[in-house]
Scaffold this motif. Structure first.
Motif, PDB file in Angstrom:
ATOM      1  N   UNK A 139       0.831  -1.203   0.000  1.00 21.29           N
ATOM      2  CA  UNK A 139       0.000   0.000   0.000  1.00 21.29           C
ATOM      3  C   UNK A 139       0.868   1.257   0.000  1.00 21.29           C
ATOM      4  N   UNK A 140       1.893   1.267   0.861  1.00 23.54           N
ATOM      5  CA  UNK A 140       2.752   2.443   1.012  1.00 23.54           C
ATOM      6  C   UNK A 140       3.485   2.775  -0.285  1.00 23.54           C
ATOM      7  N   UNK A 141       4.167   1.770  -0.854  1.00 26.29           N
ATOM      8  CA  UNK A 141       4.946   2.023  -2.062  1.00 26.29           C
ATOM      9  C   UNK A 141       4.068   2.160  -3.304  1.00 26.29           C
ATOM     10  N   UNK A 142       2.824   1.721  -3.197  1.00 27.70           N
ATOM     11  CA  UNK A 142       1.899   1.947  -4.297  1.00 27.70           C
ATOM     12  C   UNK A 142       1.334   3.350  -4.317  1.00 27.70           C
ATOM     13  N   UNK A 143       1.377   4.006  -3.180  1.00 26.70           N
ATOM     14  CA  UNK A 143       0.805   5.347  -3.055  1.00 26.70           C
ATOM     15  C   UNK A 143       1.834   6.451  -3.268  1.00 26.70           C
ATOM     16  N   UNK A 144       3.064   6.248  -2.736  1.00 28.15           N
ATOM     17  CA  UNK A 144       4.057   7.321  -2.740  1.00 28.15           C
ATOM     18  C   UNK A 144       5.230   6.991  -3.659  1.00 28.15           C
ATOM     19  N   UNK A 145       5.827   8.046  -4.215  1.00 27.88           N
ATOM     20  CA  UNK A 145       7.061   7.904  -4.979  1.00 27.88           C
ATOM     21  C   UNK A 145       8.213   7.553  -4.032  1.00 27.88           C
ATOM     22  N   UNK A 146       9.220   6.822  -4.520  1.00 29.50           N
ATOM     23  CA  UNK A 146      10.347   6.446  -3.646  1.00 29.50           C
ATOM     24  C   UNK A 146      11.032   7.633  -2.975  1.00 29.50           C
ATOM     25  N   UNK A 147      11.145   8.768  -3.674  1.00 29.68           N
ATOM     26  CA  UNK A 147      11.804   9.931  -3.069  1.00 29.68           C
ATOM     27  C   UNK A 147      11.000  10.469  -1.886  1.00 29.68           C
ATOM     28  N   UNK A 148       9.658  10.412  -1.993  1.00 33.18           N
ATOM     29  CA  UNK A 148       8.839  10.900  -0.877  1.00 33.18           C
ATOM     30  C   UNK A 148       8.951   9.958   0.311  1.00 33.18           C
ATOM     31  N   UNK A 149       8.990   8.662   0.050  1.00 37.95           N
ATOM     32  CA  UNK A 149       9.172   7.709   1.143  1.00 37.95           C
ATOM     33  C   UNK A 149      10.525   7.944   1.823  1.00 37.95           C
ATOM     34  N   UNK A 150      11.564   8.227   1.020  1.00 39.21           N
ATOM     35  CA  UNK A 150      12.887   8.481   1.589  1.00 39.21           C
ATOM     36  C   UNK A 150      12.867   9.698   2.509  1.00 39.21           C
ATOM     37  N   UNK A 151      12.117  10.725   2.133  1.00 36.92           N
ATOM     38  CA  UNK A 151      12.094  11.952   2.943  1.00 36.92           C
ATOM     39  C   UNK A 151      11.171  11.834   4.154  1.00 36.92           C
ATOM     40  N   UNK A 152      10.238  10.846   4.130  1.00 33.12           N
ATOM     41  CA  UNK A 152       9.258  10.712   5.217  1.00 33.12           C
ATOM     42  C   UNK A 152       9.345   9.345   5.892  1.00 33.12           C
ATOM     43  N   UNK A 153      10.487   8.664   5.764  1.00 33.07           N
ATOM     44  CA  UNK A 153      10.579   7.275   6.211  1.00 33.07           C
ATOM     45  C   UNK A 153      10.231   7.087   7.692  1.00 33.07           C
ATOM     46  N   UNK A 154      10.619   8.028   8.550  1.00 28.44           N
ATOM     47  CA  UNK A 154      10.325   7.887   9.978  1.00 28.44           C
ATOM     48  C   UNK A 154       8.819   7.924  10.241  1.00 28.44           C
ATOM     49  N   UNK A 155       8.131   8.736   9.459  1.00 23.92           N
ATOM     50  CA  UNK A 155       6.670   8.829   9.582  1.00 23.92           C
ATOM     51  C   UNK A 155       6.004   7.486   9.286  1.00 23.92           C
ATOM     52  N   UNK A 156       6.644   6.687   8.439  1.00 23.14           N
ATOM     53  CA  UNK A 156       6.085   5.397   8.047  1.00 23.14           C
ATOM     54  C   UNK A 156       6.666   4.229   8.840  1.00 23.14           C
ATOM     55  N   UNK A 157       7.398   4.527   9.900  1.00 21.95           N
ATOM     56  CA  UNK A 157       7.933   3.473  10.743  1.00 21.95           C
ATOM     57  C   UNK A 157       9.149   2.769  10.169  1.00 21.95           C
ATOM     58  N   UNK A 158       9.839   3.425   9.240  1.00 22.52           N
ATOM     59  CA  UNK A 158      11.006   2.830   8.600  1.00 22.52           C
ATOM     60  C   UNK A 158      12.288   3.504   9.087  1.00 22.52           C
ATOM     61  N   UNK A 159      13.367   2.749   9.075  1.00 24.38           N
ATOM     62  CA  UNK A 159      14.693   3.272   9.424  1.00 24.38           C
ATOM     63  C   UNK A 159      15.621   3.094   8.234  1.00 24.38           C
ATOM     64  N   UNK A 160      16.325   4.168   7.869  1.00 28.91           N
ATOM     65  CA  UNK A 160      17.191   4.121   6.691  1.00 28.91           C
ATOM     66  C   UNK A 160      18.408   3.231   6.904  1.00 28.91           C
ATOM     67  N   UNK A 161      18.763   2.482   5.859  1.00 26.30           N
ATOM     68  CA  UNK A 161      20.015   1.751   5.820  1.00 26.30           C
ATOM     69  C   UNK A 161      20.928   2.384   4.782  1.00 26.30           C
ATOM     70  N   UNK A 162      21.762   1.600   4.146  1.00 25.30           N
ATOM     71  CA  UNK A 162      22.641   2.112   3.102  1.00 25.30           C
ATOM     72  C   UNK A 162      21.839   2.479   1.855  1.00 25.30           C
TER      73      UNK A 162
END
Length: 220
Positions: A139-162
């Motif tokens: 659902x998440x990746x179907x709704x948002x572009x990858x760049x937006x997910x990268x900028x809002x990752x904490x909002x979605x419960x994600x933690x950045x890796x490499x």
């Protein structure tokens, strides 16, 4: 190495003086730079790298000592560029890794999106994410572009890796749909024009450098 082949103390001293002079030339070029791609700075950097390498080798051969100098170069991460001199097409290859750090936050955000997409008065066919992280990511990746997910990752419960981004040159753009079955199969490091890497390991290396009080020669 035999004693006869070892450099003399005078040769080592001369190499050290050459490094000092190269540092002065490099600083002078930086202070007088006319832009980000000033060729004088580029030439002075290469001259400094070469002088430091000679001094390092002679110092080791004569005294079995090393320097802290580390000159970054293209060979550190990529082979020499072998692509077209004037590319007429580009491919941008991106990889970003994430950790699902807060599953409840991810699930809640995904369910909210599903509810919004369903609209008011939705019936029992409204998608329910429930406890499925797999469904939530879809659902998440179907709704948002990858760049937006990268900028809002904490909002979605994600933690950045490499993450890494490669800009690869080509002679011509591929035909539509040509590489969709295996998008990264033909990635050729020799065609990479520039590369940008992000990793926590670089932060650790920077911290280690701060703990070391000795001199260093670094490139921009």
């Amino acid at each position: 190495m035999s004693d006869a082949a070892q450099p003399t103390a005078a040769e080592v001293r001369a190499a050290a003086e050459a490094v000092k002079a190269a540092i002065d030339r490099h600083l002078d070029a930086v202070e007088r730079r006319t832009g980000d791609d000033d060729p004088a700075v580029y030439d002075a950097f290469n001259a400094l790298a070469a002088a430091a390498e000679v001094y390092d080798e002679l110092l080791y051969d004569r005294y079995d000592e090393v320097t802290p100098f580390e000159i970054p170069g293209a060979d550190d991460s990529l082979p020499p560029y072998a692509g077209p001199a004037e590319p007429s097409a580009l491919s941008v290859l991106i990889r970003r890794d994430y950790v699902v750090a807060e599953p409840p936050r991810l699930l809640a955000q995904a369910q909210r999106l599903a509810d919004v997409d369903a609209g008011p008065g939705a019936d029992d066919t409204t998608p329910v994410v429930g406890t499925s992280v797999h469904a939530a990511l879809g659902v998440l990746f179907g709704e948002y572009e990858p760049d937006e997910i990268a900028s809002r990752h904490k909002e979605f419960g994600l933690e950045e890796g490499d993450s890494t981004l490669w800009v690869s040159a080509g002679e011509a753009a591929p035909e539509p749909g040509e590489w969709l079955g295996a998008p990264f199969e033909d990635a050729d490091p020799e065609l990479v024009v520039c590369r940008f890497d992000v990793s926590a390991v670089f932060d650790e290396e920077d911290d280690a450098d701060e703990d070391f009080a000795g001199p260093a020669v670094r490139g921009a």
